[in-house]
Motif scaffolding. Structure first.
Motif, PDB file in Angstrom:
ATOM      1  N   TRP A 538      26.355   8.238  39.792  1.00 31.47           N
ATOM      2  CA  TRP A 538      26.173   8.408  38.346  1.00 31.47           C
ATOM      3  C   TRP A 538      27.408   7.941  37.586  1.00 31.47           C
ATOM      4  CZ3 TRP A 538      21.549   9.569  36.282  1.00 31.47           C
ATOM      5  CH2 TRP A 538      20.582  10.132  37.121  1.00 31.47           C
ATOM      6  N   SER A 555      24.570   7.534  27.273  1.00 26.84           N
ATOM      7  CA  SER A 555      24.183   8.868  26.823  1.00 26.84           C
ATOM      8  C   SER A 555      22.923   9.342  27.524  1.00 26.84           C
ATOM      9  CB  SER A 555      23.966   8.870  25.299  1.00 26.84           C
ATOM     10  OG  SER A 555      25.169   8.553  24.628  1.00 26.84           O
ATOM     11  N   SER A 556      21.942   8.460  27.657  1.00 23.58           N
ATOM     12  CA  SER A 556      20.701   8.842  28.343  1.00 23.58           C
ATOM     13  C   SER A 556      20.950   9.079  29.827  1.00 23.58           C
ATOM     14  CB  SER A 556      19.635   7.756  28.148  1.00 23.58           C
ATOM     15  OG  SER A 556      20.055   6.529  28.723  1.00 23.58           O
ATOM     16  N   PHE A 558      23.732  10.199  31.090  1.00 24.43           N
ATOM     17  CA  PHE A 558      24.418  11.484  31.204  1.00 24.43           C
ATOM     18  C   PHE A 558      23.429  12.643  31.168  1.00 24.43           C
ATOM     19  CE2 PHE A 558      26.617  15.107  29.161  1.00 24.43           C
ATOM     20  CZ  PHE A 558      27.570  15.348  30.144  1.00 24.43           C
ATOM     21  N   LEU A 559      22.456  12.571  30.266  1.00 25.83           N
ATOM     22  CA  LEU A 559      21.436  13.624  30.184  1.00 25.83           C
ATOM     23  C   LEU A 559      20.617  13.686  31.463  1.00 25.83           C
ATOM     24  CD1 LEU A 559      20.183  13.111  26.507  1.00 25.83           C
ATOM     25  CD2 LEU A 559      21.629  14.968  27.383  1.00 25.83           C
ATOM     26  N   GLN A 560      20.250  12.514  32.007  1.00 24.79           N
ATOM     27  CA  GLN A 560      19.477  12.468  33.242  1.00 24.79           C
ATOM     28  C   GLN A 560      20.284  13.019  34.413  1.00 24.79           C
ATOM     29  OE1 GLN A 560      17.973   8.557  34.142  1.00 24.79           O
ATOM     30  NE2 GLN A 560      17.118   9.194  36.117  1.00 24.79           N
ATOM     31  N   GLU A 562      22.557  15.375  34.280  1.00 29.15           N
ATOM     32  CA  GLU A 562      22.532  16.841  34.189  1.00 29.15           C
ATOM     33  C   GLU A 562      21.179  17.392  34.617  1.00 29.15           C
ATOM     34  OE1 GLU A 562      25.615  18.375  30.883  1.00 29.15           O
ATOM     35  OE2 GLU A 562      23.878  17.309  30.042  1.00 29.15           O
ATOM     36  N   GLU A 563      20.109  16.705  34.221  1.00 23.54           N
ATOM     37  CA  GLU A 563      18.763  17.161  34.581  1.00 23.54           C
ATOM     38  C   GLU A 563      18.540  17.112  36.096  1.00 23.54           C
ATOM     39  OE1 GLU A 563      16.102  14.710  32.411  1.00 23.54           O
ATOM     40  OE2 GLU A 563      16.531  15.653  30.462  1.00 23.54           O
ATOM     41  N   GLU A 588      29.631  10.556  19.083  1.00 28.00           N
ATOM     42  CA  GLU A 588      29.288  10.895  20.461  1.00 28.00           C
ATOM     43  C   GLU A 588      30.555  11.142  21.289  1.00 28.00           C
ATOM     44  OE1 GLU A 588      28.095   8.514  18.728  1.00 28.00           O
ATOM     45  OE2 GLU A 588      25.896   8.659  18.725  1.00 28.00           O
ATOM     46  N   HIS A 591      31.867  14.500  20.590  1.00 25.36           N
ATOM     47  CA  HIS A 591      30.964  15.488  21.193  1.00 25.36           C
ATOM     48  C   HIS A 591      31.257  15.648  22.688  1.00 25.36           C
ATOM     49  CE1 HIS A 591      27.340  17.545  22.490  1.00 25.36           C
ATOM     50  NE2 HIS A 591      27.059  16.524  23.293  1.00 25.36           N
ATOM     51  N   TYR A 592      31.418  14.505  23.368  1.00 29.68           N
ATOM     52  CA  TYR A 592      31.660  14.578  24.811  1.00 29.68           C
ATOM     53  C   TYR A 592      33.024  15.184  25.116  1.00 29.68           C
ATOM     54  CZ  TYR A 592      27.507  11.696  25.565  1.00 29.68           C
ATOM     55  OH  TYR A 592      26.222  11.229  25.614  1.00 29.68           O
TER      56      TYR A 592
END
Length: 673
Positions: A538, A555-556, A558-560, A562-563, A588, A591-592
């Motif tokens: 990742w 960004s997408s 990173f979300l994936q 975590e999921e 962003e 935020h990170y």
């Protein structure tokens, strides 16, 4: 009577009071000394008996031979052997068995086998002695061959001792299939209730790496468990990398088993704590050692384990303290101390410690030299490394492939590629590590073309099959050549060798595609990895998108990530922040940065701060104009200055709040609602 009651001192007093001693008197005392472990005294009485012209009986001769074995006295044992031959006692099986056992104990398996082959009569004890002797000495092939011969040519049934030797041989050979066969035979024969046999099977499975089988036998087939049983399973966990399980088992032993732990127990659990970098656990073990009266100064194995553990847990002062307490440290002890200095960035201590080792009359081994070359490599000390090279030549260490590999690595680290190449070319025997060391050196020094040329030579030699390390070095080399198509070329080669299914290789290929600007190919390979993906996969893909201007895709991803249950680490956030910087995604990025600190508890490093500064720099530091009513940027900038100890700059930014130009929104918590 006194001898049979094990009151040997009383027996000896009576013996000395007898004015005229006869054949029976000598033999009685001889058997008393021999059966009660008074081996030196047994040899003395045996000599007195011969001087008095009394020839000992079979039991006395057997005990005298046994005493020589226990004392490690080959010369005395050989003299008694000559006496046996002269008096025609080779037909006496107990005496022959004692001779075989004696030679095995003094480390002369060849002489034991000679007696075994020459004797006209053998019993199961004779066969068991040789089988067990071979197994304990690591000659497992000979142990198996003897067992087959016994079953084929002798009308003898194997005993419990036979299976103890065979189980030990299977463990030494890592022969799991044969070990399972022996286990099955013991189950069918109803012998698994024997604690010693059950423990030997646990030990066999542990040595074969089949720890789950070892645990199953331990729990289900051992109604009674000895300390040796517990230690065998503990050693299996520790030696096979099951550190967590080893610690849990040790805690169970300590609390539930009502056992008096010995040095072997401690020495096997210490590496588990050390490999987990659990300093507190190592310190607790140290206190247990003290409370149980186990002495580190006299127990080389235990003391060495503690030195190694403290070194691996970065407490070099404690490691040094324990090392200084050990009496007559072995070469292994010196080695782990030198290794501790290297691990803890005190490589400069390696050479002085080596000189102290020589002054203590402890001869170094190949591992010592490897550690020292690592020290010189860490320091970049070509002068000391060259001197060690000369020492190795004078002492014959240059015949060790591991030492030569370490020397090549040292020259590479010191920037002397020419010397490493000369040494490489002069080596008559190379292994795959030798080639990998040289390949990696070329890549690190930016000589990608030389790396590929050397790789071609490796292929033409056709003696060593490329492994994962080879493949990763070649991928890195191809990344910077072949007109941007290096990734595709080396990918095909990985497919040919069947190495493409390895996670490390796949990660390197994704990185190679990305660095060549082939982001579509990189993403395609990443998606194909599916379950092969690890955290590094990742991180590599996020970084790949970042360097290729795909900020939104990071960004997408990173979300994936975590999921899918992968927790981001420090490297993940470096890639994210860098991507945001390159893509102009300031919101962003902030935020990170906040997520990294507040949610994942990762303290900002220099790399993180550099990414933030770069991000603000690319934005022209026009944050107040683009969002004059938002205080988040100013808060982040203030914290950024503070983390870098730039207190004046941080105060200036904070002063904006104090002047009332910006108002930070009040924080809310669930407790207030």
């Amino acid at each position: 009577m006194y001898s049979k009651l094990s009151r040997i001192q009383d027996a000896f007093r009576v013996f000395e009071e007898i004015p005229i001693r006869d054949y029976t008197t000598y033999n009685s005392l001889m058997c008393g000394f021999g059966s009660n472990g008074f081996y030196e005294e047994a040899v003395v009485i045996f000599d007195q008996m011969l001087e008095s012209d009394f020839f000992p009986n079979v039991a006395s001769i057997s005990y005298a031979i046994r005493a020589c074995g226990e004392l490690g006295s080959l010369d005395r044992g050989s003299l008694i052997h000559d006496c046996v031959i002269k008096n025609g006692l080779y037909s006496d099986v107990p005496i022959v068995n004692s001779l075989i056992s004696m030679y095995i104990k003094v480390g002369r398996l060849d002489l034991g086998r000679q007696v075994f082959d020459d004797t006209p009569k053998k019993d199961i004890i004779s066969w068991n002695s040789m089988i067990t002797g071979y197994a304990r000495s690591g000659y497992w092939v000979e142990a198996f061959e003897l067992y087959i011969s016994m079953r084929k040519f002798e009308n003898l049934d194997p005993s419990r001792v036979t299976f103890l030797g065979l189980a030990l041989a299977c463990g030494q050979a890592h022969n799991l299939d044969l070990g399972k066969t022996i286990h099955g035979y013991l189950i069918r024969s109803g012998l698994m209730s024997d604690v010693r046999l059950g423990t030997s099977i646990v030990d066999m499975y542990s040595k074969c790496g089949a720890v789950k089988f070892a645990r199953s036998v331990f729990e289900e087939d051992l109604p009674e468990k000895s300390l040796i049983s517990w230690n065998s399973l503990l050693a299996g966990y520790s030696q096979n990398g099951y550190n967590h399980e080893a610690v849990l088992l040790f805690q169970q032993m300590f609390v539930d088993a009502n056992l008096k732990l010995d040095a072997f127990t401690i020495a096997n659990v210490v590496p588990a704590y050390a490999n987990s970098a659990d300093l507190q656990g190592v310190r607790s073990i140290h206190s247990i050692i003290v409370k149980n009266g186990l002495e580190l100064d006299g127990d080389i194995v235990l003391g060495t384990a503690m030195v190694d553990a403290y070194g691996k847990c970065s407490d070099i002062e404690a490691a040094t303290s324990v090392f200084n307490c050990i009496q007559n440290p072995s070469a292994v002890t010196w080695n782990v101390m030198i290794s501790g200095y290297v691990l803890n960035r005190h490589a400069e201590q390696g050479i002085p410690l080596f000189l102290e080792m020589l002054n203590s009359n402890v001869f170094p081994d190949s591992i010592t030299m490897v550690m020292l070359f690592q020290s010189c490599g860490e320091l970049g000390s070509l002068k000391q490394g060259s001197m060690l090279h000369g020492y190795c030549l004078s002492k014959g260490f240059d015949s060790h492939a591991t030492v030569n590999n370490a020397m090549i690595d040292m020259y590479i680290r010191c920037g002397c590629m020419k010397s490493s190449q000369v040494l490489f070319n002069s080596m008559p025997h190379k292994n795959v590590v030798t080639w990998n060391t040289m390949l990696g050196g070329y890549v690190k020094r930016g000589h990608s073309a030389m790396a590929l040329k050397l790789f071609l030579c490796m292929q033409l030699e056709n003696m060593h099959k490329p492994d994962l390390v080879t493949m990763i070095s070649i991928i890195q080399a191809c990344t910077y050549i072949s007109g941007g198509r290096g990734g595709e070329m080396v990918h095909g080669f990985a497919l040919k060798l069947g190495l493409d299914s390895d996670t490390l290789v796949a990660n390197s290929l994704v990185d190679a595609y990305a660095k060549n600007g082939l982001i579509i190919e990189a993403r395609s390979l990443f998606d194909q990895m599916d379950r092969l993906r690890d955290q590094s996969s990742w991180n590599v893909m996020i970084a790949a998108c970042g360097v290729n201007g795909k900020g939104e895709e990071t960004s997408s991803l990173f979300l994936q990530m975590e999921e899918d249950g992968f927790e981001p680490n420090s490297i993940t956030f470096v890639s994210l922040l860098s991507s945001c910087s390159h893509s102009g995604m300031i919101n962003e990025g902030c935020h990170y940065f906040d997520l990294m600190v507040s949610k994942y508890g990762i303290q900002p490093s220099l790399e993180h701060l550099t990414c933030i500064i770069d991000m603000f720099g690319r934005a022209g530091e026009q944050l107040s104009r683009s969002a004059p009513d938002k205080c988040g940027y100013h808060t982040l900038l203030s914290n950024l200055y503070a983390s870098g100890s730039k207190w004046d700059e941080a105060a200036k930014v904070r002063k904006i709040f104090e002047d009332g130009k910006l108002t930070k929104k009040r924080g809310w918590s669930l407790a207030m609602m």
